[in-house]
Design an enzyme around this catalytic site. Sequence first.
Site, short mmCIF file in Angstrom:
data_model
loop_
_atom_site.label_atom_id
_atom_site.label_comp_id
_atom_site.label_asym_id
_atom_site.label_seq_id
_atom_site.Cartn_x
_atom_site.Cartn_y
_atom_site.Cartn_z
N GLU A 462 56.70 52.49 46.69
CA GLU A 462 56.41 53.29 47.88
C GLU A 462 54.91 53.56 47.88
O GLU A 462 54.36 54.02 46.88
CB GLU A 462 57.16 54.63 47.84
N ASN A 500 63.46 59.35 46.84
CA ASN A 500 63.94 60.57 46.19
C ASN A 500 64.46 61.57 47.21
O ASN A 500 65.33 62.37 46.91
CB ASN A 500 62.84 61.19 45.33
#
Length: 707
Positions: A462, A500
């Site tokens: 990411e 997450n």
Amino acid sequence: MPIFRIERDGDVAFLVFDTPNAPVNTLSRAAREEFAQVLPTLADDASVTAVVLISGKADNFIAGADIEEFGSLRTAEEAGALSRSGQEFLRWVEEFPKPFVVAIHGSCLGGGCETALCATWRIATDHPKTVIGLPETMLGVLPGAGGSVRLPRLIGLRAALDIILAGKSERAAKALKLGLIDEMVHPAILRQAAAAAARRLVKEGKPSRAPNPPGLVAAILDRTTLGRKLVASMARKQVLKKTQGNYPAQLRAIEVALIGLDQGREAGFAAESKAFGELAVTDVSRKLVGLFFADTAMKKDDPAPGAKAAEVRRLGVIGAGFMGAGIAGTAVTQGWVEARMKDADLKSVGRGIKAATGIVDGRLKRKRITRSEATRLTALVSGTVDYSGFKSCELVIEAVFEDLDVKRKVLRELEQAAGPHTIFATNTSTIPITQIGAEAARPGNVIGMHFFSPVEKMPLLEVIPTDRTSPETIASAVAFGRRMGKKVVVCKDRPGFWVNRILLPYLSEAGRMVGEGTPIDQLDRVMLKVGFPVGPMALMDEVGLVVGQKAAKVMHEAFGARLEPSPLLASMLADQRQGRKNGRGFYHYHEGHKTGVDDSVYDLLGVRPAPRDPKEIEQRCLYAMLNEAAMAYGEGVVKNARDGDLASIFGIGFPPFRGGPLRLMDDLGLANVVQTLEQLAAKHGPRFTPAESLVRMAKEGKSFYPA
Ligand code: 3H9
């Protein structure tokens, strides 16, 4: 423009496969038709004694069938016909009246490999770009142009299933060892070696081959009906354990390989085309094919139009722990970057270097690189306890302790030590990059690069720019990640980013259910069956409960009561249970290996385990994730649904055959998702309240993907 051209080398004709205006060669309809015209001409030309098929592309021999064509297949019959036409086409190669050599450089995959299997002689280069294999099962189908039948006959059932079931490709050295190719040469002499082989075949005929694979075990397991039955039954068990029955292609491939060996080639080909036809029109295959194109499209996204990416030759890594070493080791294995690691003391630096070079050693052990390549790559790693050598780094990635103050301190130090253009990337998993870079002297150079653990295995990266990150920094981070071989998704700087953010509510819900007495192993089993590669409780042990608690705290602070961590985490940590790391978690561990559920967890939580309805487990865990994904999407954490789904698949292992959480919601129907969430909220609490953006989309009849 023609796809094939003929180049003569005396009596040998080189048939050069070079699809105009295409990056790779595929066995498209046009290629098959042209090939069908060229072959008879070569067969009839008396001045041609042998043919060498070679590619005109730099790093590609043949990438297989044209996957684009799969999209137009509407019925199993149509797909079966495509397979049969592939089989027919390759029969001409196999039955070609003159020696037919394939000279392989670059990727030789799927139908490309199946073409090679029909040649009289196979030569491949020892270049790292040369890989030979059958990835069809990754697309939810099986090798459909004879490969499911020919490969087991050539290299034995065990070795063939090893390749077909995993959709694997091998480098030339391994392919040679397996008997998949006949000769391996340096790229510089591929043509000469191929011409020499062709002339040798003309003169001496095809050499007879010893039974392959050799040895007594192979004679029993690969060359007797009973042995093969045993191999197939073991393979079936392994496949079912791994896929939980969610991917039918692997099971069909075992079936077809056995038929081809036990009942003969023709029966094998018939079974192959039937299975290919049925598989190609399944939803699983459609989803996997869709993911292939989504992934290729994402690779080409321009993250910062007009900005030039810095060419990174020297990478600095601050923090030589597990993550830092993983980043350094994975970067150097690409061969074009030096990695300098910094930590507080020599002991930590030494450990980090050992771990980073261990990644290189691992590749050597798996025969992905040669010994001399390994020696060269190992020399690219160095270490320091100060910032010496960091001035010349174009990119520095910080992988220190997950603490805002520590990360800010590191950034301050680096801004003093590094050059004015050095990019500072932080490998935080949850802390907003804007907070880390709040006091930066050069905020344009600050960016997040969130790698996943273990870095060498996990495909996702990411990249998280802040509002002040410069376009050049974004372009550089994305380009570096791609060159490292990562799937790069650019995310907005919101707590938890994408992965997450959606993972935490899922884990938290699983934790709550254990707190209510759901058996730990039942929870994991149910979610494995749903298609996740690891169950949520095993994953929590794997990630570590300390890390989990830190992430949960950041998310709770950012999103309030909705993401309140389950009380289970605190109870577990109070009992010194950190997961696999200290050998105490939801499971027992013996010498690092998970053995069984640690039943004392139930006593700790004061619950009696009692099996729960699997449907409830599935729904609560999955919908916690789906709702969060909808919410994060609504906040623009990812640019589009494709990025969100790919990040979920590559970062969490979200079941690929479901296409990703956003695709799954589209398939379920957004109105139905909203309704289920409302029911869950009524029963289990407001954390399931459907995301506003989801409710709005459902009302407006919208979907995440264009209809
Ligand atoms: C098969 O063979 C079935 C048979 O058994 C039976 C049939 C009857 N088709 O990935 P890249 C395009 S199934 C169509 O960025 P790289 C790709 O979309 C096939 N297009 O390059 C992209 O297009 P664009 C089994 C394909 O250098 C461009 O090529 N084979 C195909 O990073 C560049 O791709 C496979 O599963 C294809 N087969 O990697 C292999 N392959 O530029 C799939 C590529 O317009 N392919 N394209 O966006 C790969 O693994 C990689 O593309 C490869 C190159 C390693 C070849």
